[in-house]
Scaffold this motif. Structure first.
Motif, PDB file in Angstrom:
ATOM      1  N   ARG A 173     -17.359 -16.265  -7.236  1.00  0.00           N
ATOM      2  CA  ARG A 173     -15.986 -16.443  -6.758  1.00  0.00           C
ATOM      3  C   ARG A 173     -15.153 -15.202  -7.054  1.00  0.00           C
ATOM      4  N   LEU A 174     -15.335 -14.630  -8.258  1.00  0.00           N
ATOM      5  CA  LEU A 174     -14.632 -13.391  -8.596  1.00  0.00           C
ATOM      6  C   LEU A 174     -15.051 -12.267  -7.670  1.00  0.00           C
ATOM      7  N   ARG A 175     -16.331 -12.171  -7.392  1.00  0.00           N
ATOM      8  CA  ARG A 175     -16.837 -11.125  -6.511  1.00  0.00           C
ATOM      9  C   ARG A 175     -16.303 -11.285  -5.085  1.00  0.00           C
ATOM     10  N   ALA A 176     -16.233 -12.525  -4.600  1.00  0.00           N
ATOM     11  CA  ALA A 176     -15.724 -12.770  -3.253  1.00  0.00           C
ATOM     12  C   ALA A 176     -14.258 -12.352  -3.136  1.00  0.00           C
ATOM     13  N   ASP A 177     -13.441 -12.716  -4.126  1.00  0.00           N
ATOM     14  CA  ASP A 177     -12.030 -12.324  -4.097  1.00  0.00           C
ATOM     15  C   ASP A 177     -11.887 -10.813  -4.208  1.00  0.00           C
ATOM     16  N   PHE A 178     -12.716 -10.177  -5.038  1.00  0.00           N
ATOM     17  CA  PHE A 178     -12.681  -8.724  -5.214  1.00  0.00           C
ATOM     18  C   PHE A 178     -13.001  -8.016  -3.902  1.00  0.00           C
ATOM     19  N   THR A 179     -14.022  -8.514  -3.186  1.00  0.00           N
ATOM     20  CA  THR A 179     -14.434  -7.898  -1.925  1.00  0.00           C
ATOM     21  C   THR A 179     -13.392  -8.115  -0.836  1.00  0.00           C
ATOM     22  N   ARG A 180     -12.911  -9.347  -0.701  1.00  0.00           N
ATOM     23  CA  ARG A 180     -11.945  -9.654   0.356  1.00  0.00           C
ATOM     24  C   ARG A 180     -10.575  -9.071   0.083  1.00  0.00           C
ATOM     25  N   GLY A 181     -10.333  -8.702  -1.174  1.00  0.00           N
ATOM     26  CA  GLY A 181      -9.073  -8.044  -1.493  1.00  0.00           C
ATOM     27  C   GLY A 181      -9.128  -6.538  -1.323  1.00  0.00           C
ATOM     28  N   ASN A 182     -10.299  -6.015  -0.835  1.00  0.00           N
ATOM     29  CA  ASN A 182     -10.470  -4.568  -0.613  1.00  0.00           C
ATOM     30  C   ASN A 182     -10.148  -3.774  -1.872  1.00  0.00           C
ATOM     31  N   MET A 183     -10.720  -4.206  -2.999  1.00  0.00           N
ATOM     32  CA  MET A 183     -10.406  -3.583  -4.284  1.00  0.00           C
ATOM     33  C   MET A 183     -11.433  -2.538  -4.710  1.00  0.00           C
ATOM     34  N   MET A 184     -12.450  -2.298  -3.887  1.00  0.00           N
ATOM     35  CA  MET A 184     -13.419  -1.255  -4.228  1.00  0.00           C
ATOM     36  C   MET A 184     -12.739   0.105  -4.197  1.00  0.00           C
ATOM     37  N   PRO A 185     -12.769   0.876  -5.283  1.00  0.00           N
ATOM     38  CA  PRO A 185     -12.064   2.167  -5.308  1.00  0.00           C
ATOM     39  C   PRO A 185     -12.646   3.142  -4.298  1.00  0.00           C
ATOM     40  N   ARG A 186     -11.781   3.923  -3.681  1.00  0.00           N
ATOM     41  CA  ARG A 186     -12.182   4.952  -2.728  1.00  0.00           C
ATOM     42  C   ARG A 186     -11.789   6.303  -3.298  1.00  0.00           C
ATOM     43  N   ILE A 187     -12.775   7.163  -3.530  1.00  0.00           N
ATOM     44  CA  ILE A 187     -12.489   8.447  -4.192  1.00  0.00           C
ATOM     45  C   ILE A 187     -12.735   9.633  -3.261  1.00  0.00           C
ATOM     46  N   THR A 188     -12.880   9.375  -1.966  1.00  0.00           N
ATOM     47  CA  THR A 188     -13.034  10.467  -1.013  1.00  0.00           C
ATOM     48  C   THR A 188     -11.660  10.908  -0.534  1.00  0.00           C
ATOM     49  N   ALA A 189     -11.620  11.820   0.435  1.00  0.00           N
ATOM     50  CA  ALA A 189     -10.351  12.346   0.936  1.00  0.00           C
ATOM     51  C   ALA A 189      -9.499  11.223   1.510  1.00  0.00           C
ATOM     52  N   ASN A 190      -8.204  11.315   1.300  1.00  0.00           N
ATOM     53  CA  ASN A 190      -7.264  10.322   1.785  1.00  0.00           C
ATOM     54  C   ASN A 190      -6.735  10.752   3.152  1.00  0.00           C
ATOM     55  N   TRP A 191      -7.159  10.003   4.212  1.00  0.00           N
ATOM     56  CA  TRP A 191      -6.724  10.331   5.570  1.00  0.00           C
ATOM     57  C   TRP A 191      -5.604   9.405   6.037  1.00  0.00           C
ATOM     58  N   GLU A 192      -5.106   8.563   5.144  1.00  0.00           N
ATOM     59  CA  GLU A 192      -4.114   7.573   5.549  1.00  0.00           C
ATOM     60  C   GLU A 192      -2.855   8.214   6.119  1.00  0.00           C
ATOM     61  N   ALA A 193      -2.374   9.274   5.438  1.00  0.00           N
ATOM     62  CA  ALA A 193      -1.135   9.915   5.884  1.00  0.00           C
ATOM     63  C   ALA A 193      -1.300  10.535   7.265  1.00  0.00           C
ATOM     64  N   VAL A 194      -2.502  11.048   7.560  1.00  0.00           N
ATOM     65  CA  VAL A 194      -2.742  11.669   8.868  1.00  0.00           C
ATOM     66  C   VAL A 194      -2.774  10.627   9.961  1.00  0.00           C
ATOM     67  N   VAL A 195      -3.460   9.507   9.676  1.00  0.00           N
ATOM     68  CA  VAL A 195      -3.633   8.477  10.697  1.00  0.00           C
ATOM     69  C   VAL A 195      -2.338   7.748  10.978  1.00  0.00           C
ATOM     70  N   THR A 196      -1.594   7.404   9.922  1.00  0.00           N
ATOM     71  CA  THR A 196      -0.397   6.588  10.093  1.00  0.00           C
ATOM     72  C   THR A 196       0.888   7.402  10.179  1.00  0.00           C
ATOM     73  N   LYS A 197       0.764   8.741  10.031  1.00  0.00           N
ATOM     74  CA  LYS A 197       1.923   9.625  10.092  1.00  0.00           C
ATOM     75  C   LYS A 197       2.951   9.277   9.027  1.00  0.00           C
ATOM     76  N   ARG A 198       2.451   8.882   7.847  1.00  0.00           N
ATOM     77  CA  ARG A 198       3.335   8.612   6.716  1.00  0.00           C
ATOM     78  C   ARG A 198       3.134   9.690   5.673  1.00  0.00           C
ATOM     79  N   ALA A 199       4.176  10.010   4.965  1.00  0.00           N
ATOM     80  CA  ALA A 199       4.056  10.958   3.861  1.00  0.00           C
ATOM     81  C   ALA A 199       3.463  10.255   2.657  1.00  0.00           C
ATOM     82  N   ARG A 200       2.717  10.986   1.853  1.00  0.00           N
ATOM     83  CA  ARG A 200       2.117  10.391   0.656  1.00  0.00           C
ATOM     84  C   ARG A 200       3.228   9.857  -0.249  1.00  0.00           C
ATOM     85  N   GLY A 201       3.045   8.634  -0.713  1.00  0.00           N
ATOM     86  CA  GLY A 201       4.036   8.020  -1.586  1.00  0.00           C
ATOM     87  C   GLY A 201       4.889   6.997  -0.878  1.00  0.00           C
ATOM     88  N   GLU A 202       4.940   7.040   0.461  1.00  0.00           N
ATOM     89  CA  GLU A 202       5.690   6.041   1.192  1.00  0.00           C
ATOM     90  C   GLU A 202       4.919   4.741   1.237  1.00  0.00           C
TER      91      GLU A 202
END
Length: 263
Positions: free
Chosen positions: A137-166
């Motif tokens: 049950r803990l593992r299911a909530d962890f997975t569905r909550g997208n809590m796996m850490p991502r340590i690669t390059a952050n492309w979020e700001a490029v895709v969503t046109k948001r500045a880092r920190g917003e």
């Protein structure tokens, strides 16, 4: 295993099948893990799993998977191999108590599943049903909550046109994912800092018991008992949380002992 290539040993059998089944659902990107000896296979459709680097190289050399430009795909040979394991003996359907979902559990997929299997000599399980279900049950909530850490390059700001920190990241998560995160945080807080790390490493990050002991400089076979203790507390948390939701709240009012409402 996999008699097609001598690079894969019997010890690699179940981890290799787990990777092949994961890639059978969809291709996955290779990302760096916090453990330098492992890769993270990340798929937008199936979530993510960790895999030993040497095992992934062996599967690639055996032509069971194809790795190009940091992306892993299942090959034709890999699909044919999976046909030989259509009915894996340790794949069962489990309904997690006090939860609204059922899931297919591969007992060889995680250290928790291996500990749940019956001992051939005694015929007993090291983990009880309640402890195993609490970990899943803990593992299911962890997975569905997208809590796996991502340590690669952050492309979020490029895709969503948001500045880092917003606002982004967590603001873009669904209500269901946020609820899952809240349940994980609440569960780990109740378990306590002494045992919550062990539950995360083994139940969620699928680290082996020996690896956990090496990383924490623990005595041999100590992680096994620490895990069981943590799962027992986790089960008690889920049981108490479920019972508290059914508690009726008393209604208070001002009135004399013989007060009766007027109709």
């Amino acid at each position: 295993m996999i008699k097609r290539n001598c690079l894969l040993t019997m010890a690699d059998k179940q981890p290799a099948l787990r990777v092949l089944r994961f890639l059978h659902k969809a291709s996955a990107m290779l990302e760096e893990s916090t453990d330098c000896d492992r890769w993270l296979l990340v798929s937008g459709e199936s979530g993510s799993v960790s895999c030993d680097r040497h095992l992934l190289d062996a599967l690639n050399n055996a032509a069971l998977i194809k790795i190009q430009n940091g992306k892993a795909n299942l090959s034709v040979a890999g699909r044919e191999l999976l046909q030989e394991f259509k009915q894996p003996a340790n794949l069962t359907h489990t309904n997690v108590k006090n939860s609204s979902f059922g899931l297919m559990v591969n007992h060889a997929e995680s250290p928790l599943g291996l500990l749940y299997r019956k001992n051939k000599q005694t015929g007993q399980r090291f983990l009880s049903d309640e402890e195993f279900q609490a970990g899943e049950r803990l593992r299911a909530d962890f997975t569905r909550g997208n809590m796996m850490p991502r340590i690669t390059a952050n492309w979020e700001a490029v895709v969503t046109k948001r500045a880092r920190g917003e606002r982004g990241a967590q603001a873009d998560l669904s209500d269901h994912a946020l609820d899952c995160r809240d349940r994980v945080e609440k569960a780990l807080r109740d378990v306590g800092p002494e045992l919550s790390g062990v539950l995360l490493d083994i139940c969620c990050f699928l680290k082996g018991l020996e690896l956990v002991e090496r990383e924490r400089c623990w005595p041999v076979r100590s992680a096994k008992m620490m895990l069981k203790t943590g799962l027992s507390i986790l089960h008690r948390h889920y049981t108490a949380d479920s019972d508290s939701g059914k508690t009726e709240v008393p209604v208070y009012h001002w009135g004399a002992p013989d007060f009766r409402p007027s109709l």
